[in-house]
Design a protein around this motif. Structure first.
Motif, mmCIF file in Angstrom:
data_model
loop_
_atom_site.group_PDB
_atom_site.id
_atom_site.type_symbol
_atom_site.label_atom_id
_atom_site.label_comp_id
_atom_site.label_asym_id
_atom_site.label_seq_id
_atom_site.Cartn_x
_atom_site.Cartn_y
_atom_site.Cartn_z
ATOM 1 N N VAL A 102 41.594 35.138 35.289
ATOM 2 C CA VAL A 102 40.248 35.666 35.464
ATOM 3 C C VAL A 102 40.033 36.319 36.825
ATOM 4 N N GLN A 103 40.610 35.744 37.861
ATOM 5 C CA GLN A 103 40.375 36.279 39.205
ATOM 6 C C GLN A 103 41.548 37.086 39.751
ATOM 7 N N ASP A 104 42.764 36.639 39.462
ATOM 8 C CA ASP A 104 43.958 37.305 40.000
ATOM 9 C C ASP A 104 44.696 38.085 38.920
ATOM 10 N N TYR A 105 43.951 38.608 37.963
ATOM 11 C CA TYR A 105 44.523 39.316 36.810
ATOM 12 C C TYR A 105 45.413 40.489 37.220
ATOM 13 N N TYR A 106 45.166 41.069 38.351
ATOM 14 C CA TYR A 106 45.950 42.222 38.820
ATOM 15 C C TYR A 106 47.382 41.831 39.166
ATOM 16 N N ASP A 107 47.630 40.535 39.369
ATOM 17 C CA ASP A 107 48.976 40.049 39.679
ATOM 18 C C ASP A 107 49.677 39.409 38.477
ATOM 19 N N TRP A 108 48.991 39.337 37.340
ATOM 20 C CA TRP A 108 49.565 38.662 36.169
ATOM 21 C C TRP A 108 50.792 39.434 35.692
#
Length: 140
Positions: A102-108
């Motif tokens: 939800v918060q660090d989706y850009y690093d998933w």
């Protein structure tokens, strides 16, 4: 006397077969496409929301101690015997993914199959059955 919103719980549990089925399909047919990666993210996120929403309803309805985190929801409901101890670690690992999704989706890592995808495809239906049994047992 407890006020447990059984309809709200049932409404969320009705999503389990679809979410578990999607996770199962992703686990068995994984080839790392962007579409699969995004589908995996969403299905894992929905699994988290089901577990925490249902857990919150149970905590409120049965007047269990207040939860201070998503992990605490699993700890409290597990401690109250809502689901088997063997499922607890899987559910804890699942809710710990929430911040990443939800918060660090850009690093998933979208191209990778997450190890919990296959586990949750089996654990989520077990959670559903356990909650339904718990409600029958406690409200009978």
């Amino acid at each position: 006397m407890y006020y447990v919103n059984r309809e709200q719980i049932a409404q969320r549990l009705r999503s389990v077969p679809d979410v578990a089925g999607a996770l199962r399909t992703l686990a068995f047919e994984w080839n790392g496409t962007l579409l699969q990666g995004l589908a995996q993210e969403r299905a894992l996120h929905l699994a988290i929301e089901i577990v925490t929403d249902v857990g919150s309803c149970l905590i409120d309805g049965f007047i269990m101690r207040d939860a201070s985190s998503y992990e605490d929801i699993v700890e409290i409901t597990g401690g109250e015997g809502v689901f088997p101890e063997a499922l607890k670690e899987t559910l804890l690992a699942l809710v710990r993914l929430r911040k990443a999704l939800v918060q660090d989706y850009y690093d998933w890592p979208r191209a990778e199959l997450h190890p919990l995808t296959a586990q949750i495809s089996e654990g989520l239906p077990a959670f559903k059955e356990a909650v339904e049994s718990y409600l029958e047992r406690e409200l009978a």
